[in-house]
Design a protein around this motif. Structure first.
Motif, short mmCIF file in Angstrom:
data_model
loop_
_atom_site.label_atom_id
_atom_site.label_comp_id
_atom_site.label_asym_id
_atom_site.label_seq_id
_atom_site.Cartn_x
_atom_site.Cartn_y
_atom_site.Cartn_z
N MET A 134 57.01 48.79 34.39
CA MET A 134 57.38 47.48 34.90
C MET A 134 56.16 46.78 35.48
O MET A 134 55.21 47.42 35.93
N ALA A 135 56.21 45.46 35.51
CA ALA A 135 55.07 44.69 36.00
C ALA A 135 54.74 45.03 37.44
O ALA A 135 53.58 45.06 37.84
N GLU A 136 55.76 45.32 38.26
CA GLU A 136 55.52 45.60 39.66
C GLU A 136 54.66 46.85 39.84
O GLU A 136 53.82 46.92 40.73
N ILE A 137 54.90 47.88 39.03
CA ILE A 137 54.11 49.11 39.10
C ILE A 137 52.67 48.81 38.71
O ILE A 137 51.73 49.29 39.33
N VAL A 138 52.49 48.02 37.65
CA VAL A 138 51.14 47.64 37.21
C VAL A 138 50.40 46.93 38.34
O VAL A 138 49.24 47.24 38.63
N LEU A 139 51.08 46.00 39.00
CA LEU A 139 50.43 45.24 40.07
C LEU A 139 50.04 46.15 41.23
O LEU A 139 48.94 46.04 41.78
N LEU A 140 50.94 47.05 41.61
CA LEU A 140 50.61 47.96 42.71
C LEU A 140 49.40 48.82 42.39
O LEU A 140 48.54 49.06 43.24
N LEU A 141 49.34 49.30 41.15
CA LEU A 141 48.22 50.14 40.74
C LEU A 141 46.91 49.36 40.81
O LEU A 141 45.89 49.85 41.32
N VAL A 142 46.91 48.13 40.30
CA VAL A 142 45.69 47.33 40.29
C VAL A 142 45.28 46.96 41.72
O VAL A 142 44.10 47.01 42.08
N ILE A 143 46.25 46.59 42.55
CA ILE A 143 45.96 46.27 43.95
C ILE A 143 45.32 47.46 44.64
O ILE A 143 44.34 47.33 45.38
N GLU A 144 45.88 48.64 44.38
CA GLU A 144 45.33 49.86 44.99
C GLU A 144 43.90 50.11 44.51
O GLU A 144 43.01 50.44 45.30
N LYS A 145 43.66 49.92 43.23
CA LYS A 145 42.33 50.17 42.68
C LYS A 145 41.30 49.17 43.23
O LYS A 145 40.16 49.54 43.53
N ILE A 146 41.70 47.92 43.36
CA ILE A 146 40.76 46.93 43.90
C ILE A 146 40.43 47.27 45.36
O ILE A 146 39.28 47.15 45.79
N GLY A 147 41.44 47.72 46.10
CA GLY A 147 41.19 48.14 47.47
C GLY A 147 40.18 49.26 47.56
O GLY A 147 39.29 49.25 48.42
N VAL A 148 40.29 50.22 46.64
CA VAL A 148 39.31 51.31 46.59
C VAL A 148 37.93 50.77 46.27
O VAL A 148 36.92 51.14 46.88
N ALA A 149 37.88 49.86 45.29
CA ALA A 149 36.59 49.34 44.84
C ALA A 149 35.88 48.56 45.94
O ALA A 149 34.64 48.53 46.00
N LEU A 150 36.66 47.94 46.81
CA LEU A 150 36.06 47.12 47.86
C LEU A 150 35.88 47.88 49.17
O LEU A 150 35.51 47.30 50.19
N ALA A 151 36.20 49.19 49.14
CA ALA A 151 36.07 50.00 50.36
C ALA A 151 34.63 49.98 50.86
O ALA A 151 33.68 49.84 50.09
N ASN A 152 34.47 50.15 52.14
CA ASN A 152 33.14 50.02 52.75
C ASN A 152 32.10 50.96 52.14
O ASN A 152 30.98 50.56 51.87
N GLY A 153 32.51 52.19 51.90
CA GLY A 153 31.54 53.14 51.36
C GLY A 153 31.05 52.76 49.99
O GLY A 153 29.85 52.80 49.69
N ALA A 154 31.98 52.33 49.14
CA ALA A 154 31.61 51.94 47.78
C ALA A 154 30.72 50.71 47.80
O ALA A 154 29.71 50.62 47.09
N ALA A 155 31.07 49.73 48.64
CA ALA A 155 30.29 48.51 48.70
C ALA A 155 28.87 48.80 49.21
O ALA A 155 27.89 48.22 48.73
N HIS A 156 28.76 49.71 50.18
CA HIS A 156 27.44 50.04 50.72
C HIS A 156 26.56 50.68 49.65
O HIS A 156 25.40 50.29 49.47
N GLN A 157 27.12 51.65 48.93
CA GLN A 157 26.31 52.31 47.90
C GLN A 157 25.95 51.35 46.79
O GLN A 157 24.87 51.41 46.22
N ALA A 158 26.89 50.46 46.47
CA ALA A 158 26.59 49.49 45.42
C ALA A 158 25.41 48.63 45.85
O ALA A 158 24.52 48.32 45.06
N GLY A 159 25.40 48.26 47.13
CA GLY A 159 24.31 47.43 47.62
C GLY A 159 22.96 48.12 47.53
O GLY A 159 21.95 47.49 47.19
N THR A 160 22.87 49.41 47.80
CA THR A 160 21.59 50.12 47.75
C THR A 160 21.15 50.39 46.34
O THR A 160 19.95 50.38 46.03
N GLN A 161 22.07 50.66 45.45
CA GLN A 161 21.70 51.00 44.08
C GLN A 161 21.40 49.77 43.23
O GLN A 161 20.65 49.83 42.28
#
Length: 412
Positions: free
Chosen positions: A1-28
């Protein structure tokens, strides 16, 4: 269902924007600092838009789902959400592929490797396109997707079909899915097989999902040959008396060659007279499934003769005033399963290939939480257990299903 897809993508974007990931992205990728800031800003706006769309879907009555325009819009949302999921995977792979330690290594393990690597510039451009697509979809919905009136005919037809589908699922449940019903099944079989020649009315009552239809169907299949004729018909909240009478007649004559040939052309009076004549000399068993009002039974009972042959009527219902129509002492009230029986049924459906249907220890807490949302309703446990059986047996997958389950139960 679309709702499951949206929850999954929202969760993944949250992970991608997490502080640790953003910090490492900035250094690399320091040389792409400006592009990264723009990209993360776009991802933040996308996730906010997706949350709003998800909340809108959460609030919409399930009857709106039958609208063709709405379904077309929803399909476009799915496509955009899947596209965004791909971009998040591309982004996270770029972030984590040069460092297999720390935060990004953990994140990377939970993501799939993209089929083809894109540059950060390409990812940024595609996310901006997705951002525009979501804005366009929001405008489309305001303009073209009306909220359907609750009395809309297509909505009503959809709910009727949904009710019939669930009843069909209940009727097809295996014996092993009928847990905790031995006492009620014994009583029902005893009442059907008693020597009482008076026509008796038996009612099975309880909230939806308790297995009233499943129990009645199980006993009906085993006991019907002891009667000269038998029929099963579903009534539901909206019914046509003529259609129900026609269906009873068709069921009664289903295994014979002597049935009336003009059933479709009969008016209500002819249908009633045909049924009365046929049942007059027969010991019959008739099941009226899902009766909602006493009036519905009264409409039909005029055609169901009491002939002193030991005939039996069974009604399944959620309504107390309908259950009260039963012959004295012939009400069966079904209750939710106790915790131990609910757990046994859940494990039997979720882990059928495991020794003694054993639940893996790492999934036990999530399984117990999922089961608690089923409220002891056998039909819910069987449906959800069957779904879990074909899904990956991982904590991540179980958690995703658990997070979505509240929405599903509310709307289905």
């Amino acid at each position: 269902m679309a709702e499951i897809v949206l929850l999954l993508v929202i969760e993944k974007i949250g992970v991608a924007l997490a502080n640790g990931a953003a910090h490492q992205a900035g250094t690399q990728f320091s040389r792409y600092a400006t592009r990264l800031i723009e990209l993360q800003g776009s991802m933040g706006r996308v996730v906010r838009e997706l949350r709003i769309i998800h909340d809108v879907l959460f609030q919409m009555d399930i009857r709106n789902r039958h609208n063709q325009v709405y379904e077309g819009w929803l399909d476009e949302v799915r496509k955009v959400a899947h596209g965004m999921e791909d971009m998040v995977d591309e982004y996270m792979y770029q972030v984590g592929r040069e460092h297999d330690t720390g935060c990004c290594f953990y994140l990377k393990k939970g993501l799939r490797k993209p089929r083809s690597l894109l540059s950060l510039n390409q990812i940024s451009s595609k996310v901006k396109e997705i951002e525009k697509d979501l804005a366009h979809l929001s405008e489309m919905k305001k303009q073209w997707v009306p909220m359907i009136n609750n009395e809309d005919t297509s909505s009503l037809n959809y709910m009727i079909k949904k009710s019939q589908d669930l009843a069909n699922i209940s009727r097809s449940l295996d014996d092993e899915d009928l847990v905790g019903v031995d006492e009620n099944r014994g009583k029902l079989e005893q009442w059907l097989g008693s020597d009482d020649v008076e026509c008796s009315l038996i009612t099975l009552t309880g909230m939806g999902g308790l297995g009233k239809t499943a129990l009645a169907s199980n006993v009906y299949r085993k006991e019907r040959e002891k009667f000269q004729c038998h029929a099963w018909v579903s009534i539901s909240q909206t019914y046509s008396r003529e259609d129900v009478l026609r269906n009873i007649i068709k069921e009664l004559f289903k295994d014979t060659t002597s049935g009336p040939s003009n059933i479709a052309a009969m008016d209500i009076t002819s249908l009633q007279e045909t049924l009365k004549r046929y049942l007059g000399e027969m010991k019959y068993l008739i099941i009226l499934d899902d009766v909602w009002t006493p009036d519905a039974f009264e409409d039909l009972s005029r055609s169901l003769v009491c002939n002193g042959k030991g005939s039996r009527l069974i009604i399944t219902t959620r309504q107390g005033d309908v259950a009260a129509l039963a012959s004295q002492g012939h009400i069966l009230t079904l209750e939710p399963l106790p915790e131990d029986k609910a757990w046994d049924l859940f494990c039997k459906k979720s882990f059928p290939k495991e020794t003694n249907h054993h639940c893996p220890e790492e999934l036990r807490l999530l399984s117990e939480e999922i089961l608690s949302k089923c409220k002891g309703l056998p039909l819910a446990i069987v449906s959800i257990g069957s779904l879990l059986h074909v899904r990956e047996k991982t904590v991540e997958e179980w958690k995703r299903i658990n997070d979505q389950l509240s929405w599903e139960i509310l709307n289905n």
